[in-house]
Design a protein around this motif. Structure first.
Motif, mmCIF file in Angstrom:
data_model
loop_
_atom_site.group_PDB
_atom_site.id
_atom_site.type_symbol
_atom_site.label_atom_id
_atom_site.label_comp_id
_atom_site.label_asym_id
_atom_site.label_seq_id
_atom_site.Cartn_x
_atom_site.Cartn_y
_atom_site.Cartn_z
ATOM 1 N N LEU A 1 43.202 34.715 30.434
ATOM 2 C CA LEU A 1 42.753 34.599 31.824
ATOM 3 C C LEU A 1 42.113 33.244 32.067
ATOM 4 O O LEU A 1 42.343 32.611 33.113
ATOM 5 C CB LEU A 1 41.765 35.726 32.146
ATOM 6 C CG LEU A 1 42.384 37.081 32.459
ATOM 7 C CD1 LEU A 1 41.302 38.158 32.484
ATOM 8 C CD2 LEU A 1 43.120 37.058 33.793
ATOM 9 N N ASN A 2 41.320 32.786 31.131
ATOM 10 C CA ASN A 2 40.689 31.475 31.260
ATOM 11 C C ASN A 2 41.727 30.374 31.404
ATOM 12 O O ASN A 2 41.578 29.445 32.201
ATOM 13 C CB ASN A 2 39.822 31.194 30.021
ATOM 14 C CG ASN A 2 38.363 31.015 30.404
ATOM 15 O OD1 ASN A 2 38.020 30.887 31.576
ATOM 16 N ND2 ASN A 2 37.497 31.023 29.417
ATOM 17 N N ARG A 3 42.810 30.493 30.624
ATOM 18 C CA ARG A 3 43.845 29.462 30.665
ATOM 19 C C ARG A 3 44.517 29.402 32.045
ATOM 20 O O ARG A 3 44.638 28.318 32.639
ATOM 21 C CB ARG A 3 44.891 29.743 29.585
ATOM 22 C CG ARG A 3 45.971 28.676 29.481
ATOM 23 C CD ARG A 3 47.074 29.096 28.533
ATOM 24 N NE ARG A 3 47.831 30.227 29.063
ATOM 25 C CZ ARG A 3 48.783 30.127 29.987
ATOM 26 N NH1 ARG A 3 49.094 28.950 30.522
ATOM 27 N NH2 ARG A 3 49.421 31.196 30.415
ATOM 28 N N VAL A 4 44.976 30.548 32.567
ATOM 29 C CA VAL A 4 45.686 30.525 33.849
ATOM 30 C C VAL A 4 44.733 30.225 35.001
ATOM 31 O O VAL A 4 45.146 29.636 36.007
ATOM 32 C CB VAL A 4 46.427 31.861 34.085
ATOM 33 C CG1 VAL A 4 47.542 32.039 33.074
ATOM 34 C CG2 VAL A 4 45.496 33.050 34.050
ATOM 35 N N ILE A 5 43.480 30.609 34.880
ATOM 36 C CA ILE A 5 42.497 30.263 35.916
ATOM 37 C C ILE A 5 42.322 28.749 35.973
ATOM 38 O O ILE A 5 42.263 28.151 37.059
ATOM 39 C CB ILE A 5 41.151 30.961 35.642
ATOM 40 C CG1 ILE A 5 41.271 32.460 35.951
ATOM 41 C CG2 ILE A 5 40.034 30.339 36.481
ATOM 42 C CD1 ILE A 5 40.058 33.268 35.523
ATOM 43 N N ALA A 6 42.257 28.113 34.796
ATOM 44 C CA ALA A 6 42.093 26.660 34.767
ATOM 45 C C ALA A 6 43.299 25.958 35.388
ATOM 46 O O ALA A 6 43.152 24.994 36.156
ATOM 47 C CB ALA A 6 41.895 26.195 33.325
#
Length: 421
Positions: free
Chosen positions: A288-293
């Motif tokens: 989730l952190n990756r796609v949010i970034a």
């Protein structure tokens, strides 16, 4: 007596059959005569149609001979070349049609099929000749009307030239204004329209000036071609300028859609962050952190105040980023739901396993020496699995382990009861 009875009915039968045959033959001859009359009537009708078409075509050829002479005198032989060729072709067709008519009218015998064929040929030749000359005559009538109204049309063209010139300036200003907001890629379909419109306008002005010069000299030269050329140039310029106005509207609509999509993206990102912050799985939080970034970076770039926008390309880029965010968020939500469901089911699974283990342990204790090692081994494995399930932090893994403990406890109970039979 028997023979007479047999012959009399036979005669009656044969006599009746003969009468039927005679009747059917009469009916067939009557139908044949009716069909023959209908065929003759149809053939006569086509012959009359051929005669009418031939007369009309001959009249048109004779009449357009004068029209062709007038057209050559007014517009010159170059302008009337197609008209002259059409007149020659139609005159040849009418001559061929008359030759066929002569063959129909002479005393030489022909077959009915030949007569029908020649009649249809006459109709085709006459109709083609008439149509060809009618179209040419209509065209030159239009040209004569154009020449007759030339002064009035010239005034209209001059006023239109002024209006289109003003539109060219407005189109140039529009492109300059749009260039401050939109990227060159967004303006590419219309960026060259002002230059092309100016070129078409210049061609129209030259044609208009040429027509005006002929009229001022009171020349007998026709001006229709110049007027049509000017009209065509103004039409092309107008279409190019219309495209600028339409393109501007589409860019503004696209930019408004992009603005709304960015607001929606903020809501999507906020929901994804909440899910990331509350998710129990490290792997899901990392993804989730990756796609949010990625989505956050795209949104930030599209909102940068100094950036020139290409609404269509920007919308596609934003939708791709948010689409990836949606997929990952959905997967993470499903994994969180799976954890929550497993946690809820784990409580019941642990209670059931403990209860079954207790029942089995009590049964073995109540029958000392009678229960063999297989049942005791499975009971020990059930107790070990229950201990692992209690210590497991992952609810899904704990639920699977608790269910294995229940299975071993159930097997142990069955074996223990079998041993005591």
């Amino acid at each position: 007596m028997t023979g007479e009875l047999w012959w009399v009915p036979s005669a009656v039968v044969f006599g009746g059959a003969g009468a039927i045959v005679v009747l059917l033959g009469a009916l067939a001859r009557r139908r044949g005569r009716t069909h023959a009359r209908e065929d003759r009537s149809l053939a006569d009708g086509r012959v009359r149609a051929a005669s009418i078409a031939l007369v009309r075509a001959d009249d048109v050829v004779q009449a357009t001979a004068d029209e062709l002479g007038f057209a050559e005198a007014q517009f010159g032989q170059n302008a009337t070349h197609d008209f002259a060729a059409a007149h020659d072709a139609s005159r040849r067709q009418v001559r061929d049609a008359f030759a066929l008519q002569q063959k129909l009218d002479d005393s030489e015998p022909e077959s009915e099929s030949e007569r029908r064929h020649w009649t249809e040929q006459i109709i085709v030749l006459a109709d083609e000749a008439t149509k060809r000359l009618t179209e040419q005559d209509r065209d030159f009538s239009s040209r004569r009307g154009l020449e007759r109204d030339a002064p009035h049309l010239l005034d209209q063209l001059r006023r239109r030239l002024t209006r289109v010139a003003e539109r060219v300036k407005a189109g140039e200003a529009s492109l300059k204004r749009l260039g401050a907001t939109y990227a060159p890629s967004a303006l590419a379909p219309i960026s060259g329209n002002v230059v092309r419109a100016q070129a078409a306008l210049d061609e129209a002005r030259l044609a208009t000036d040429a027509a005006a010069a002929r009229l001022d000299r009171a020349s007998s030269e026709p001006v229709g071609d110049q007027l049509r050329e000017a009209e065509h140039g103004l039409y092309r310029a107008g279409k190019l300028l219309d495209a600028i106005e339409t393109g501007e509207d589409q860019l503004h609509i696209g930019f408004a859609s992009l603005t709304r999509a960015l607001v929606d993206a903020d809501a999507e990102l906020a929901e994804a962050r909440r899910l990331r912050d509350t998710h129990e799985e490290t792997e899901a939080r990392t993804e989730l952190n990756r796609v949010i970034a990625v989505s956050d970076r795209v949104v930030g770039e599209l909102r940068h105040p100094s950036r020139l926008s290409d609404p269509a390309a920007d919308l596609a880029r934003l939708r791709e980023a948010i689409g990836g965010l949606d997929v990952t968020r959905s997967e993470a939500r499903n994994r969180q739901l799976r954890l929550e469901n497993a946690r809820g089911a784990l409580i019941g699974a642990l209670l059931a396993a403990r209860s079954q283990i207790r029942v089995t342990r009590d049964f073995i204790a109540a029958h000392p020496g009678r229960v063999g090692s297989p049942a005791r081994t499975r009971l020990a494995e059930a107790e070990r699995q229950l201990s692992l399930a209690t210590a497991e932090a992952d609810p899904v893994a704990a639920l699977d382990t608790a269910r294995r403990a229940m299975t071993h406890a159930t097997d142990a109970d069955a074996l223990a009861r079998f041993d005591t039979l």
